[in-house]
Design a protein around this motif. Structure first.
Motif, mmCIF file in Angstrom:
data_model
loop_
_atom_site.group_PDB
_atom_site.id
_atom_site.type_symbol
_atom_site.label_atom_id
_atom_site.label_comp_id
_atom_site.label_asym_id
_atom_site.label_seq_id
_atom_site.Cartn_x
_atom_site.Cartn_y
_atom_site.Cartn_z
ATOM 1 N N LEU A 1 0.819 -1.209 0.000
ATOM 2 C CA LEU A 1 0.000 0.000 0.000
ATOM 3 C C LEU A 1 0.851 1.257 0.000
ATOM 4 C CD1 LEU A 1 -2.815 -1.018 2.513
ATOM 5 C CD2 LEU A 1 -2.798 -1.212 0.023
ATOM 6 N N GLY A 2 2.086 1.143 0.459
ATOM 7 C CA GLY A 2 2.973 2.298 0.526
ATOM 8 C C GLY A 2 3.876 2.456 -0.675
ATOM 9 N N PHE A 3 4.116 1.345 -1.410
ATOM 10 C CA PHE A 3 5.060 1.374 -2.530
ATOM 11 C C PHE A 3 4.504 0.503 -3.657
ATOM 12 C CE2 PHE A 3 7.258 2.026 1.435
ATOM 13 C CZ PHE A 3 8.037 3.135 1.192
ATOM 14 N N PHE A 4 4.065 1.152 -4.742
ATOM 15 C CA PHE A 4 3.408 0.406 -5.822
ATOM 16 C C PHE A 4 3.525 1.217 -7.099
ATOM 17 C CE2 PHE A 4 -0.338 -1.722 -7.827
ATOM 18 C CZ PHE A 4 0.041 -3.040 -7.592
ATOM 19 N N ALA A 5 4.320 0.715 -8.047
ATOM 20 C CA ALA A 5 4.571 1.433 -9.309
ATOM 21 C C ALA A 5 3.806 0.744 -10.426
ATOM 22 C CB ALA A 5 6.068 1.454 -9.613
ATOM 23 N N HIS A 6 2.657 1.265 -10.780
ATOM 24 C CA HIS A 6 1.840 0.603 -11.793
ATOM 25 C C HIS A 6 1.232 1.631 -12.742
ATOM 26 C CE1 HIS A 6 -0.925 -2.152 -13.706
ATOM 27 N NE2 HIS A 6 -0.282 -3.140 -13.116
ATOM 28 N N ALA B 1 2.360 9.061 -8.335
ATOM 29 C CA ALA B 1 3.566 8.620 -7.629
ATOM 30 C C ALA B 1 3.582 7.096 -7.494
ATOM 31 C CB ALA B 1 3.638 9.275 -6.256
ATOM 32 N N ALA B 2 4.649 6.589 -6.904
ATOM 33 C CA ALA B 2 4.729 5.181 -6.513
ATOM 34 C C ALA B 2 5.023 5.045 -5.027
ATOM 35 C CB ALA B 2 5.800 4.465 -7.324
ATOM 36 N N ASN B 3 5.653 6.079 -4.430
ATOM 37 C CA ASN B 3 6.003 6.058 -3.004
ATOM 38 C C ASN B 3 4.901 6.743 -2.201
ATOM 39 O OD1 ASN B 3 8.707 4.936 -3.473
ATOM 40 N ND2 ASN B 3 9.135 6.925 -4.396
ATOM 41 N N ASP C 1 2.469 10.197 2.418
ATOM 42 C CA ASP C 1 1.869 10.239 3.760
ATOM 43 C C ASP C 1 2.736 11.042 4.716
ATOM 44 O OD1 ASP C 1 -0.088 8.570 2.737
ATOM 45 O OD2 ASP C 1 0.744 6.748 3.637
ATOM 46 N N GLN C 2 4.040 10.820 4.644
ATOM 47 C CA GLN C 2 4.950 11.552 5.524
ATOM 48 C C GLN C 2 4.923 13.045 5.212
ATOM 49 O OE1 GLN C 2 8.625 9.346 4.897
ATOM 50 N NE2 GLN C 2 7.470 7.451 5.208
ATOM 51 N N GLU D 1 11.944 5.283 -7.982
ATOM 52 C CA GLU D 1 12.251 6.511 -8.729
ATOM 53 C C GLU D 1 11.059 6.850 -9.628
ATOM 54 O OE1 GLU D 1 15.759 5.079 -10.603
ATOM 55 O OE2 GLU D 1 16.767 4.750 -8.677
ATOM 56 N N ASP D 2 10.059 7.504 -9.027
ATOM 57 C CA ASP D 2 8.795 7.714 -9.730
ATOM 58 C C ASP D 2 8.711 9.059 -10.446
ATOM 59 O OD1 ASP D 2 8.489 9.455 -7.572
ATOM 60 O OD2 ASP D 2 6.894 8.296 -6.622
#
Length: 574
Positions: A174-179, A193-195, A200-201, A321-322
Motif C-alpha cells: 500500500l505504501g510502494f506500488f509502481a503501476h 507517484a509510486a512512493n 503520507d509523511q 524513482e517515480d
C-alpha cells in the motif's frame, strides 16, 4: 535477505506493545484541550511533566477509491476528539518473532484508516509559548512493519523541552506500488507517484506546519529523524521536491540511500521480485484496471504476497524513482548538489555492530538451546563477519553519502558511530554484549531516553549493572539531538558542555557515542570504503578461502544484485 531481517526490530517492538494496547486509556485532561484544523481534541497527562495526544488523524483514510492515491485532507471531527490511545497500525503481516507473545505469525493486522500521529510535549506547552523545536519521528521496520505506538516521546520532550511527533504511514504494497494503471488514473498530479508512504509523511509534515503551535512547537523549526527504514525515508524526504520547506534539519539513523527504477519496480526490467505488474495479476486477474485494484479487499491485496505455503513474502520494491516523490535519476544522485535536494543540516550515522541484530537469528552462526538460549558457534568468526557486514552499512550510510554532500558544496553534515555494548550476560551463559553489542536499533532507547522498547529483552539488556552509564549516554545523545534540532548544529549539546561535535570533512570526522566507562563521547577520524574493505578481507589471515567467501557472500547479500560482483571475482568468490 535484507528486507526479511529488517523486520526484526518491528517484530520485537510489536511484541513489547502487545500488552499495553489492552490497558485502559487514560483520562482526558482539560488543560490539554486544543483546536486544530479538524476541530477540538483533548489529550492527557502522560507522566509528571509531560502531556500527550495520541492517534490524531492527519489525513483521510486511504481506502476505497483513495487507495494508491496521495493522501487527502482529514475530515472534521465528529464532536470533541479524545486523543488518548495509540492509533491502529497500518496494514502489515505479523512476524514469526511475535509467536512468543501469543501472536500468530503471518497474519494480516491493521487498518487502512491509519494515517495518524502521536504528539508529546512538556507540560504547559501551548500556543502562548510556541517556540520549541518540533522533532518528527519516522519509524523503521523495512517499510513493511511498524507503528507510532512503538515509540514513546514523552521523556525526550520533557528532558529537552521539545515537541515530539511520531507519525504513521502506509506500509508494504500500500505504501510502494509502481503501476501504469494507477498512474494513468491519477486525479491529482501526486496520485501518479509510486512512493505513497512518502506522500503520507509529507502530509504529516503539512499537518505539523499548520498545527504545531497549538502544542507549543515552532512550525518554522522542524527536524525529521528516523532509524533504519525511517532513516531511508528521511533520505527520501531530503531528495523529494514535494517536501521542500516542510522541515529544517534531518537526522538519519542507520539509514539507506538506495532506490529502484520505476521500470524495475513495475516489472518491465529484471532484478526485482514481487513487481507491481505480477502482483496486480494476482490481485485482480487478467483484464484488470485501476478500479479493480482499488476495490479488492485488503486480504486479497496482501495475500498476493504469500507463497504456496501461505508464508508472506516480505521483499518488494521500495523507494521507487517515480519522478514525483523521488527524482528519476535516483535517490543517491540527488545529494551530489545542494541544488538537487532539500539541503538542510544533516546528521547521519550507524551503529558499530549493525549486523549483529540479524546474525543473532542465523542458524549458521548461532546455536539455540531450549528455544531461548543463544550461543555463537564460533565467537571470533561471529564478530568478524558482523564487523565486515556492518562496515558495508557504514560505508553506504555515512562515508559515501556524507562525502557526496560535502564534495558537492553542502557543508552542514555531521556523522556519528554508536558503540555501546554493555548488556552483559543473560541466563548466566548468553553473552548479549557479544551477540548484540552495538547492534541495529540499540541506539533508539538512548535517543528517546526510554528503555522500555525491546519487550522481553529489555530486562536483560538494560539492567542495574549498566544503569549509570547508559543514563549518562542517553542524556548526552538527547542533548546533542535536541541542540541540533534547536540551532542546526549539535555543537556541545547546548549548555551541557559535552565535547564539540565537528562537521564531517574529507578526512572523516565522527562523534563516537559510548558510556563514560568506555570514554563517553569522543571524536574519531578516518573514512572507510569498499576498496579498503576488500583489501582488509583479502589480507585477513584469520580465515581460510571458504570463510573469506562466506563473509563476502554475507556482505553481497545486502547489496543490489551485481554491485559487488567484481570484488567477489578478485577474492576468488565469483
Amino acid at each position: 535477505m535484507r528486507h526479511i531481517w529488517l523486520g526484526v526490530l518491528g517484530a520485537l517492538a510489536v511484541s513489547a506493545c502487545t500488552g499495553s494496547a489492552e490497558q485502559r486509556p487514560p483520562e482526558p485532561l482539560e488543560a490539554t484541550l486544543r483546536t486544530v484544523e479538524q476541530g477540538e481534541l483533548i489529550g492527557f497527562q502522560h507522566s509528571p511533566g509531560a502531556w500527550a495526544w495520541r492517534g490524531v488523524p492527519f489525513a483521510a483514510a486511504p481506502e476505497g477509491d483513495l487507495r494508491w492515491r496521495a493522501p487527502r485532507p482529514a475530515p472534521a471531527f465528529n464532536g470533541r476528539f479524545e486523543a488518548l490511545d495509540h492509533p491502529e497500525p497500518c496494514p502489515q503481516f505479523t512476524s514469526a518473532l511475535q509467536a512468543s507473545s501469543g501472536v500468530t505469525p503471518g497474519q494480516l493486522v491493521g487498518s487502512e484508516d491509519c494515517l495518524r500521529l502521536d504528539v508529546y510535549a512538556p507540560e504547559g506547552a501551548s500556543a502562548d509559548n510556541a517556540d520549541r523545536p518540533v522533532m518528527v519521528w519516522i519509524h523503521g521496520g523495512a517499510n513493511v512493519w511498524g507503528f507510532a505506538g512503538q515509540y514513546d516521546g514523552a521523556q525526550l520532550a520533557k528532558d529537552q523541552d521539545v515537541v515530539v511527533v511520531a507519525i504513521q504511514y502506509r506500509l508494504g504494497p500500500l505504501g510502494f506500488f509502481a503501476h501504469d494503471a494507477i498512474r494513468n488514473d491519477a486525479a491529482d498530479p501526486r496520485d501518479a507517484a509510486a512512493n505513497f508512504a512518502l506522500l503520507d509523511q509529507i502530509a504529516a509534515l503539512e499537518w505539523v506546519r499548520e498545527n504545531a503551535a497549538r502544542f507549543g512547537g515552532d512550525a518554522g523549526n522542524v527536524t525529521i529523524f528516523g532509524e533504519s527504514a525511517g532513516g531511508h525515508n528521511v533520505a527520501g524526504l531530503l531528495a523529494s521536491p514535494l517536501a521542500s520547506g516542510l522541515f529544517h534539519r534531518a537526522i538519519i539513523q542507520s539509514g539507506s540511500f538506495d532506490s529502484v527504477s520505476w521500470e524495475a519496480a513495475a516489472g518491465a526490467e529484471p532484478g526485482q521480485s514481487n513487481t507491481s505488474d505480477e502482483i496486480a495479476l494476482r490481485i485482480a486477474g487478467d483484464g484488470y484496471n485501476a478500479a479493480a485494484l482499488r476495490s479488492a479487499d485488503l486480504e486479497t491485496v496482501f495475500n498476493a504476497y504469500r507463497g504456496e505455503d501461505g508464508a508472506p513474502f516480505l521483499n518488494l520494491p521500495r523507494m521507487i524513482e517515480d519522478g514525483v516523490t523521488i527524482p528519476r535519476d535516483g535517490l543517491a544522485n540527488a545529494f551530489a548538489s545542494p541544488d538537487t535536494f532539500n539541503a538542510v543540516p544533516v546528521i547521519t550515522g550507524t551503529n558499530r555492530d549493525e549486523m549483529k541484530l540479524f546474525n543473532l537469528f542465523s542458524a549458521d552462526l548461532v546455536k539455540r538451546y531450549f528455544g531461548v538460549i543463544l550461543i555463537s558457534r564460533d565467537a571470533a568468526f561471529y564478530d568478524a563477519i558482523s564487523d565486515y557486514q556492518s562496515r558495508v552499512w557504514r560505508i553506504l550510510a555515512v562515508d559515501q553519502s556524507a562525502s557526496l554532500m560535502q564534495s558537492g558544496g553542502h557543508g552542514d553534515v555531521w556523522a556519528y558511530r554508536f558503540d555501546w555494548d554493555e548488556q552483559g550476560r543473560a541466563l548466566f551463559v548468553m553473552d548479549l554484549s557479544h551477540l548484540l553489542g552495538a547492534a541495529h536499533a540499540i541506539e533508539i532507547p538512548f535517543v528517546f531516553n526510554h528503555f522500555d522498547f525491546f519487550g522481553r529483552l529489555d530486562g536483560a539488556m538494560f539492567n542495574n549493572n549498566n544503569a549509570s552509564g547508559r543514563e549518562a549516554l542517553a542524556a548526552a545523545m538527547g542533548a546533542y539531538w535536541a541542540e541540533f534540532a534547536r540551532t542546526g548544529e549539535p555543537g556541545t549539546g547546548g549548555p551541557t558542555n559535552l565535547p564539540y561535535w565537528e562537521r564531517w570533512d574529507e578526512g572523516g570526522v565522527l562523534m563516537r557515542f559510548d558510556s563514560p566507562d568506555d570514554n563517553g563521547q569522543e571524536r574519531i577520524a578516518g573514512t572507510d570504503s569498499f576498496e579498503r574493505l576488500e583489501a582488509d578481507l583479502a589480507a585477513d589471515t584469520r580465515f581460510d578461502d571458504a570463510q573469506r567467501c562466506m563473509i563476502f557472500e554475507a556482505m553481497a547479500a545486502w547489496r543490489p544484485r551485481g554491485s559487488l560482483d567484481a570484488m567477489g571475482q578478485r577474492l576468488g568468490c565469483g
